[in-house]
Design a protein around this motif. Structure first.
Motif, PDB file in Angstrom:
ATOM      1  N   UNK A 181       0.835  -1.209   0.000  1.00  0.00           N
ATOM      2  CA  UNK A 181       0.000   0.000   0.000  1.00  0.00           C
ATOM      3  C   UNK A 181       0.866   1.253   0.000  1.00  0.00           C
ATOM      4  N   UNK A 182       1.949   1.232   0.807  1.00  0.00           N
ATOM      5  CA  UNK A 182       2.844   2.393   0.822  1.00  0.00           C
ATOM      6  C   UNK A 182       3.540   2.574  -0.523  1.00  0.00           C
ATOM      7  N   UNK A 183       3.952   1.439  -1.120  1.00  0.00           N
ATOM      8  CA  UNK A 183       4.594   1.517  -2.434  1.00  0.00           C
ATOM      9  C   UNK A 183       3.618   2.032  -3.474  1.00  0.00           C
ATOM     10  N   UNK A 184       2.383   1.541  -3.402  1.00  0.00           N
ATOM     11  CA  UNK A 184       1.373   1.979  -4.359  1.00  0.00           C
ATOM     12  C   UNK A 184       1.080   3.466  -4.196  1.00  0.00           C
ATOM     13  N   UNK A 185       1.012   3.904  -2.947  1.00  0.00           N
ATOM     14  CA  UNK A 185       0.771   5.323  -2.688  1.00  0.00           C
ATOM     15  C   UNK A 185       1.913   6.171  -3.235  1.00  0.00           C
ATOM     16  N   UNK A 186       3.156   5.702  -3.014  1.00  0.00           N
ATOM     17  CA  UNK A 186       4.314   6.432  -3.539  1.00  0.00           C
ATOM     18  C   UNK A 186       4.296   6.430  -5.060  1.00  0.00           C
ATOM     19  N   UNK A 187       3.951   5.270  -5.644  1.00  0.00           N
ATOM     20  CA  UNK A 187       3.878   5.197  -7.107  1.00  0.00           C
ATOM     21  C   UNK A 187       2.816   6.149  -7.649  1.00  0.00           C
ATOM     22  N   UNK A 188       1.672   6.192  -6.995  1.00  0.00           N
ATOM     23  CA  UNK A 188       0.601   7.083  -7.454  1.00  0.00           C
ATOM     24  C   UNK A 188       1.038   8.543  -7.390  1.00  0.00           C
TER      25      UNK A 188
END
Length: 434
Positions: A181-188
């Motif tokens: 989730x943190x990676x996805x948030x950073x990617x977004x």
């Protein structure tokens, strides 16, 4: 057990600080949801059996082993308890009123609770068919009646290990999900920034001009969100225009930032004569050499004069510009090395005749280098043939046709391998039409 309070019941509420409930005749109480589960959280065990004495004995032994125990008298009450709370282990008898053990397990495996549940079935050793049916509905282990303390401790030990492994797996999955989730948030966030940067990059590119004495149209297809290519057309006054196309070494954000800088530097210098064009290239070269590393770039830069339909052209390591004249494509191969490779390099400037409806075509090396699905490159000859085949079309349609051909035939599932950019210009006499 309704209406009586045994010594065992009184003891069960005190042993090890654990609580238990073996009131099998009453409706299932509203159990509190368990606290957050850790690796050290005591096992929560549900016993489903209509044998009050056996349930009481097992509850005492399990509570002494540090477990939290709840008892019900049949499968229906077991389902209600599981729906209302969570348990790590279910110990169920085979034969019970309302809902027997097999159907209880079958229901739980078909509609599993949110957390993993280890299921133990109680039966007699002689009931081989019972064991086979229980295995078919995915019972995890068995307790054979009559149940002694050693057998119960062995079953409990096995359940502890399995539940502990499941808790570790659940905890690891939780951490992985949180990290994802943190990676996805950073990617977004990065994707949002890249989209904004790409919009800015396209915003600095000139809009096509398809009418008047000086016409130009362009194509810009970066291989990533941002491209290392850039181009511009700048009005210099007196029917003169500065035009250029640059291709920075590399791809992505770093190349795009470098491309932004060169775009603005060259536009601000705005050379208006061949001498100023040479001086501008020399200045950009010294700046790139000073920066070092992979800061070099290729460039075609020119000054077009609509009064005599000619252009002064400087080429620095860039693919050969093309003059399209009817059914002919003429390469302009004069020039020097890329900008930034060597200090104090002076690039030649050459005059190009654009009269008679000729078109000047500037392009990055990503176009001839792009390959189709079979690995066949378009190549210089292929680009020339494509340009000549579409040369009869008005300028805007000409560039659009080239772009459609490249996208349809050379853009793979992963996109282009390099940035693709192209600038086409033509000049007519004042107040004249092509």
């Amino acid at each position: 057990m309704t209406g009586r309070s045994s010594a065992a019941e009184q003891r069960l509420g005190l042993i090890g600080g654990r609580t238990s409930d073996c009131d099998m005749d009453a409706d299932v109480p509203n159990l509190d949801r368990p606290r957050a589960v850790t690796l050290d959280t005591p096992l929560r065990i549900l016993i489903a059996d209509d044998d009050e004495l056996l349930s009481e004995m097992m509850t005492l032994q399990l509570a002494e082993a540090g477990c939290e125990v709840h008892c019900v008298a049949d499968g229906r009450l077991a389902l209600a308890a599981i729906e209302d709370s969570s348990f790590d282990v279910l110990i169920t008898d085979w034969q019970m009123p309302n809902l027997d053990g097999i159907n209880l397990v079958r229901h739980l495996r078909t509609y599993p609770p949110s957390n993993y549940m280890h299921i133990i079935m109680m039966t007699t050793r002689a009931a081989q068919r019972t064991v086979q049916e229980a295995l078919a509905v995915e019972v995890d282990a068995f307790l054979y009646k009559p149940i002694d303390q050693t057998q119960l401790e062995l079953g409990l030990g096995s359940a502890r290990r399995i539940v502990s492994l499941e808790r570790r797996l659940r905890r690891r999955n939780h951490h992985l999900a949180a990290a994802h989730a943190r990676t996805r948030e950073a990617y977004d966030r990065i994707k949002k920034d890249l989209d904004a940067a790409a919009e800015v990059q396209r915003g600095i590119l000139p809009q096509p001009n398809l009418s008047g004495d000086f016409r130009h149209a362009a194509m810009f297809l970066p291989c990533y969100d941002l491209g290392g290519d850039s181009y511009n057309v700048v009005a210099l006054g007196e029917d003169k225009y500065l035009f250029f196309l640059v291709d920075v070494c590399g791809h992505g954000v770093q190349a795009a930032l470098r491309s932004f800088l060169i775009h603005h530097q060259l536009s601000a210098l705005a050379p208006a004569t061949p001498e100023e064009l040479t001086a501008a290239a020399l200045q950009l070269n010294e700046l790139a050499v000073r920066d070092g590393g992979d800061s070099y770039f290729t460039m075609v830069c020119g000054i077009l004069d609509c009064r005599d339909q000619s252009a002064w052209l400087l080429r620095a390591g860039h693919p050969f510009p093309l003059i399209l004249d009817g059914d002919a494509a003429i390469e302009l191969d004069d020039g020097g090395p890329p900008i930034g490779l060597l200090p104090s390099i002076s690039h030649p400037v050459n005059r190009v005749d654009l009269s008679g409806g000729r078109r000047l075509l500037l392009y990055s090396d990503g176009i001839p280098d792009c390959a189709d699905q079979s690995g066949q490159h378009l190549g210089q000859a292929g680009l020339q043939a494509l340009a000549v085949a579409n040369g009869h079309k008005p300028l805007g349609e000409f560039v659009a046709s080239l772009e459609r051909h490249l996208v349809s035939n050379y853009r793979g599932a992963r996109g282009f391998e390099d940035d693709l950019s192209l600038l086409a210009i033509e000049c007519t006499r004042l107040n004249g039409e092509r």
